[in-house]
Scaffold this active site. Structure first.
Site, PDB file in Angstrom:
ATOM      1  N   LEU A   2      10.409  -0.348  -8.116  1.00  0.00           N
ATOM      2  CA  LEU A   2       9.487   0.860  -7.827  1.00  0.00           C
ATOM      3  C   LEU A   2       8.777  -0.289  -6.992  1.00  0.00           C
ATOM      4  CD1 LEU A   2       9.516   2.878 -10.873  1.00  0.00           C
ATOM      5  CD2 LEU A   2      11.175   2.896  -8.642  1.00  0.00           C
ATOM      6  N   GLY A   3       7.551  -1.029  -7.324  1.00  0.00           N
ATOM      7  CA  GLY A   3       6.858  -1.575  -5.949  1.00  0.00           C
ATOM      8  C   GLY A   3       5.899  -3.078  -6.829  1.00  0.00           C
ATOM      9  N   GLY A  51       2.252  -4.803  -6.852  1.00  0.00           N
ATOM     10  CA  GLY A  51       0.876  -4.893  -6.683  1.00  0.00           C
ATOM     11  C   GLY A  51       0.436  -6.929  -6.634  1.00  0.00           C
ATOM     12  N   GLY A  52      -0.877  -6.526  -6.094  1.00  0.00           N
ATOM     13  CA  GLY A  52      -1.473  -8.016  -7.106  1.00  0.00           C
ATOM     14  C   GLY A  52      -1.561  -8.239  -8.328  1.00  0.00           C
ATOM     15  N   GLY A  98       0.645  -6.603 -10.922  1.00  0.00           N
ATOM     16  CA  GLY A  98       1.697  -6.151 -11.324  1.00  0.00           C
ATOM     17  C   GLY A  98       2.622  -5.194 -10.799  1.00  0.00           C
ATOM     18  N   ASP A 103      -9.530   4.081  -8.325  1.00  0.00           N
ATOM     19  CA  ASP A 103      -8.250   3.503  -6.950  1.00  0.00           C
ATOM     20  C   ASP A 103      -8.034   4.841  -6.949  1.00  0.00           C
ATOM     21  OD1 ASP A 103      -7.930   1.752  -5.620  1.00  0.00           O
ATOM     22  OD2 ASP A 103      -6.533   0.533  -6.778  1.00  0.00           O
TER      23      ASP A 103
END
Length: 429
Positions: free
Chosen positions: A22-23, A25-26, A28, A165
């Protein structure tokens, strides 16, 4: 949503089969996954995964979830990354709201090869995708979005947490309305301890959606920082851009393209001084006033937002076999192997715990040991050795006592205590 990388991504994690990326980040990586129902899943193993089973027939059906794992490159680095990941799990677990995904299972043991947690999958586009692909919102969808975000932040702040965030890409427009994701920067609002992971002066968050005080010092922000992010997200829903393109400034944002009906609320929120911003209750009242002026109710506004999202047809489509039934036997076997790998090789029983009926049966089957011979009487010294201090007379010999059973290893006792604690609180997981 992207296919799995067969060289880097695992196929199964605990009782979940990973389906797609799904995507990331820095810290996870997020996967679309499904919960594989397995017959005979023991209570001990369910407790080890902190697994919350759905009620009724849903427990027997495959279920789509999001599995988030810590980035592999961070596992060999500083231990603070594991601790921060564990705190994200705590944050998701603490907030109970329809505006936040529910935690389903997790593995955060420091000895785990790669920590992970699973939460509800919300089928829908992100707010960022929706605005960029389908255009900005009118008054009804705008107010419905704002009311949902207020509800989410009230639930988060109600557990003494800050999100830190909130932004369009962390808001998913699901079938039941907007849901707030990603607690990677969530923190207790009342934390002033040496154990804090964020240090004074640290800058964390997404700059176009954070206030000036968070840009200067992320550790010491309070609830008004989340209120600012809410206003910046609503600004994006009206204009398709953040209030400031790079980072927050002390000057007011450019109000080009913002209708005057929205200015009273946004102009109060998007100010540099956090003490001048309205609280969430005041934001909610302003949104309700906006709806009343447009002759709309919150229910009608929510229906307009839902219809807008449905007509946009931007919901990511899972793989065609995501909910295939029955589950392929080879997949079930992979999940079983993954779970077996998570069990320690201990005997007797799982985590040193055995069934009491088995204990009684084993005792009955043991033949009685022969009685030991009576010990010979100890010789009596007729002339005791003289001493410089008077000693009491020697005690008569005692009857032999049966051997004291060995206590379980300390590690087994600790695990058993943890399992008892989890069972006691199982209904609140």
């Amino acid at each position: 949503m992207k296919p799995l990388d067969t060289d880097a991504d695992p196929r199964v994690v605990g009782p979940f089969e990973l389906l797609a990326r799904l995507g990331e980040g820095g810290m996870g990586v997020a996967y679309l996954a499904r919960r594989i129902p397995l017959d005979g899943l023991s209570d001990e193993l369910a407790a080890a995964y902190n697994l919350v089973e759905p009620d009724g027939d849903a427990a027997e059906e495959p279920r789509l979830v999001v599995v988030k794992m810590i980035q592999p490159k961070l596992l060999d680095g500083e231990p603070q990354y594991r601790e921060r990941f564990g705190r994200e799990i705590d944050a998701v677990r603490a907030v109970v709201s329809g505006r936040v995904p529910a935690l389903i299972a997790f593995e955060e043991d420091p000895a785990a090869e790669r920590p992970w947690f699973a939460m509800d999958y919300i089928a829908g586009p992100s707010l960022h995708t929706m605005i960029k692909e389908s255009g900005t919102f009118g008054v009804g969808p705008y107010a419905a979005l704002g009311l949902a975000l207020v509800e989410a932040l009230q639930a988060i702040h109600g557990t003494k947490l800050l999100h830190r965030d909130l932004k369009p890409s962390n808001v998913v427009l699901g079938p039941d309305g907007p849901v707030v994701l990603d607690f990677g920067l969530a923190v207790l609002s009342e934390r002033q301890s040496s154990a804090a992971l964020t240090q004074t002066g640290d800058r964390m968050g997404t700059r176009p959606y954070m206030p000036v005080e968070q840009l200067r010092d992320t550790k010491h922000v309070k609830e008004p920082a989340d209120v600012y992010a809410l206003g910046a997200t609503l600004f994006f829903a009206l204009t398709g851009r953040p209030p400031y393109p790079v980072m927050p400034l002390m000057l007011p944002p450019k109000w080009d393209g913002v209708d005057t009906a929205y200015l009273p609320l946004l102009a109060q929120i998007l100010v540099a001084n956090p003490l001048q911003r309205p609280d969430l209750d005041a934001v909610r009242e302003s949104l309700l006033t906006l709806l009343a002026d447009a002759d709309l109710t919150p229910e009608l506004a929510a229906e307009q937002l839902s219809a807008l999202v449905e007509s946009a047809a931007l919901t990511p489509q899972p793989p065609s076999d995501a909910l295939a039934d029955p589950v392929a036997p080879e997949v079930q076997e992979l999940v079983r192997q993954a779970m077996d790998a998570d069990l320690p090789d201990m005997d007797p029983g799982f985590y040193g715990i055995v069934d009491t009926d088995e204990i009684e049966l084993a005792v009955d089957e043991i033949e009685p040991a022969p009685e030991p011979p009576a010990p010979a009487p100890a010789p009596v010294d007729p002339q005791p050795t003289p001493t410089s201090y008077p000693l009491p007379p020697p005690r008569p010999p005692q009857e032999p006592q049966p051997p004291v059973p060995q206590a379980p290893p300390r590690a087994a006792q600790k695990i058993a205590a943890e399992l008892r604690k989890r069972y006691a609180h199982r209904g609140t997981l």
